[in-house]
Motif scaffolding. Structure first.
Motif, PDB file in Angstrom:
ATOM      1  N   ALA A  33      30.191  20.166  73.124  1.00 50.75           N
ATOM      2  CA  ALA A  33      30.913  21.366  72.705  1.00 50.75           C
ATOM      3  C   ALA A  33      29.980  22.559  72.553  1.00 50.75           C
ATOM      4  N   LEU A  34      28.756  22.322  72.089  1.00 48.78           N
ATOM      5  CA  LEU A  34      27.821  23.432  71.871  1.00 48.78           C
ATOM      6  C   LEU A  34      26.984  23.756  73.097  1.00 48.78           C
ATOM      7  N   GLY A  35      26.742  22.774  73.938  1.00 52.42           N
ATOM      8  CA  GLY A  35      25.894  23.019  75.095  1.00 52.42           C
ATOM      9  C   GLY A  35      24.431  23.062  74.707  1.00 52.42           C
ATOM     10  N   ASP A  36      23.620  23.567  75.616  1.00 54.68           N
ATOM     11  CA  ASP A  36      22.173  23.608  75.379  1.00 54.68           C
ATOM     12  C   ASP A  36      21.695  24.928  74.804  1.00 54.68           C
ATOM     13  N   SER A  77      21.264  23.856  62.855  1.00 57.82           N
ATOM     14  CA  SER A  77      20.136  24.166  61.969  1.00 57.82           C
ATOM     15  C   SER A  77      18.822  24.320  62.725  1.00 57.82           C
ATOM     16  N   THR A  78      18.759  23.844  63.948  1.00 53.65           N
ATOM     17  CA  THR A  78      17.485  23.848  64.679  1.00 53.65           C
ATOM     18  C   THR A  78      17.535  24.628  65.978  1.00 53.65           C
ATOM     19  N   ALA A  79      18.675  25.215  66.326  1.00 51.45           N
ATOM     20  CA  ALA A  79      18.781  25.973  67.579  1.00 51.45           C
ATOM     21  C   ALA A  79      19.657  27.197  67.357  1.00 51.45           C
ATOM     22  N   SER A  80      19.522  28.164  68.236  1.00 43.77           N
ATOM     23  CA  SER A  80      20.264  29.424  68.123  1.00 43.77           C
ATOM     24  C   SER A  80      21.425  29.421  69.120  1.00 43.77           C
ATOM     25  N   TYR A  81      22.616  29.721  68.614  1.00 47.36           N
ATOM     26  CA  TYR A  81      23.811  29.753  69.460  1.00 47.36           C
ATOM     27  C   TYR A  81      24.566  31.070  69.225  1.00 47.36           C
ATOM     28  N   ARG A  82      25.234  31.532  70.289  1.00 43.77           N
ATOM     29  CA  ARG A  82      26.110  32.709  70.181  1.00 43.77           C
ATOM     30  C   ARG A  82      27.552  32.254  70.383  1.00 43.77           C
ATOM     31  N   PHE A  83      28.429  32.630  69.461  1.00 45.10           N
ATOM     32  CA  PHE A  83      29.838  32.242  69.529  1.00 45.10           C
ATOM     33  C   PHE A  83      30.661  33.446  69.989  1.00 45.10           C
TER      34      PHE A  83
END
Length: 478
Positions: free
Chosen positions: A107-110, A211-217
């Protein structure tokens, strides 16, 4: 070897208590086995059950089934199926754990592309929501029509059953749960707990990755207006917001169209919104439904009862209960079946030397005139009632020594040998006295000896000398 007394049946009676799932399972397994392949030989089991004091009919049925199951080696089949079922269930839990983690990562991808919040929500909760609604709708259907992960588990366990008796083990389990009303709840428990495992694994993965990676929603739509997406997001997040989870404001939602760069605080709000939705609409419903199903399953299993009217049980009442309990009708004595006036008392045979005749003809004087004092005389067994009466007396307590007198002129048939074997099981030592009316008479003593040795009696168990049998019975020597 002596047969167990009624006190020896206490552990079996305890294990056959009305709340024992295993005892009911074995009873149903024995019932199905007898339905498929005919009644089991249960004369000894019935005799032992009739020695139970203050036991009702269901308890007697359970005890009979426990005795027959032990004799037929059925408990290891039940234990083997339970181990395989538990092993398969553990494999399903591991798969659920892996699928939950996989769903969260998918769902979040890489992180190289923005995360569409609607697609992420569908990947995390879409299948869960569909199956949960189907489970709720199943209450409008028959319990047998319920499907899901619970039935997947049952299907896998039945594939592992081997042999005709092994295949009856899960069937007996199903029948038992269905009659108790626990089948739907057990399958529901398994299904909800597997889903709960998957959702908790997905939540743990979300927390670890966010908590360990940056994501844009972002949200993306071609047909819908931005305000529609705002209302949809606020509607979905309304309940989580009331439970303490933050929700992006309307301005942040409108700005999340992928065309603008949002601050880090906005991405945190989207992350917490997604986590709140998974917790409130995924984990909490499964937790509540799972707890309900587990409680209902345990309650149904506590209510397990034997139904004496079931086919296979209904015919056991007159055989398992003593005559005084099996009928409430007082009937006049039939003169043709009235007990013999001279029938000896069978009280106190236990632990004593016992002498009995087996179908001795009228030309043989019985009992012997020179019978020593202290020897219990059990009569001449000529009818089924007399045999059962002696067997019932010996089943209460075994005789120290048992001397069975037989007419050496008769041919030992299968029924006579079977009765001798059954009688010898209720005595510490057994001897067979082959009576010859007069010296030089034509007898079948060699045939008797061969048949008795084949029966398992020792070589010195056959006595023929006139004085030796009574001397052995009196002192144990001779």
């Amino acid at each position: 070897m002596p047969s167990p007394t009624s006190r020896d049946l206490t552990p079996l009676a305890d294990s056959a208590s009305p709340r024992s799932l295993r005892a009911h399972w074995l009873a149903e397994l024995v019932r199905l086995r007898e339905a498929h392949w005919g009644p089991l030989e249960d004369a000894e089991a019935v005799r032992r059950v009739r020695q139970l004091d203050d036991a009702d009919l269901p308890s007697r049925i359970l005890t009979r089934a426990a005795l027959l199951a032990q004799r037929e080696n059925l408990p290891p089949l039940v234990d083997a199926w339970r181990r395989s079922a538990a092993g398969i269930l553990m494999i399903l839990f591991v798969l659920a754990l892996a699928s939950g983690i996989g769903a969260a990562l998918g769902a979040l991808g890489d992180g190289s592309r923005p995360v569409n919040v609607l697609w992420a929500l569908g990947a995390l909760l879409g299948l869960h929501a569909l199956t949960f609604l189907l489970w709720l709708a199943s209450f409008l259907l028959r319990p047998a029509a319920v499907t899901g992960l619970g039935r997947l588990w049952l299907w896998a366990t039945r594939k592992l059953a081997r042999g005709p008796d092994g295949a009856l083990v899960p069937q007996a389990f199903l029948n038992l749960l269905a009659r108790a009303g626990a089948l739907r709840w057990l399958f529901g428990s398994i299904s909800h707990l597997l889903w709960l495992t998957a959702l908790c694994a997905a939540l743990a993965a979300l927390l670890a990755v966010l908590s360990t990676a940056s994501y844009r929603f972002i949200w993306a739509t071609t047909l819908l207006a931005p305000d529609t997406f705002v209302r949809l997001t606020q509607a979905i997040g309304w309940l989580p917001a009331h439970l303490g989870f933050p929700m992006p404001d309307a301005a942040t939602i409108r700005a999340s169209d992928g065309a603008q760069t949002l601050p880090a605080d906005a991405q945190v709000q989207w992350s917490l919104w997604l986590i709140g939705v998974v917790v409130v609409y995924g984990i909490l419903p499964r937790l509540a439904a799972g707890a309900l199903c587990v409680a209902a399953t345990l309650r149904a299993l506590r209510g397990l009862r034997i139904d004496p009217s079931l086919a296979g049980f209904s015919t056991l009442r007159d055989r398992l209960e003593p005559p005084a309990l099996s009928t409430g009708i007082d009937r006049p004595v039939d003169p043709l079946h009235e007990p013999r006036v001279h029938a000896p008392s069978l009280d106190g045979l236990g632990g004593q030397p016992v002498l009995l005749g087996l179908e001795l003809p009228a030309d043989l004087a019985w009992p012997p005139a020179d019978l020593p004092a202290g020897i219990q005389q059990a009569g001449n067994l000529d009818t089924r009632e007399e045999r059962n009466r002696v067997l019932d007396a010996l089943a209460q307590a075994a005789a120290s020594r048992l001397l069975v007198a037989c007419d050496a002129r008769q041919t030992p048939d299968r029924g006579t040998l079977s009765l001798i074997a059954e009688l010898s099981a209720h005595a510490r030592q057994t001897r067979i006295w082959l009576i010859t009316p007069q010296a030089g008479a034509d007898t079948r003593a060699p045939l008797w000896r061969d048949r008795l040795l084949a029966l398992g009696l020792p070589a010195d168990a056959v006595l023929q000398a006139p004085a030796a049998p009574l001397a052995w019975l009196e002192s144990g020597h001779g």
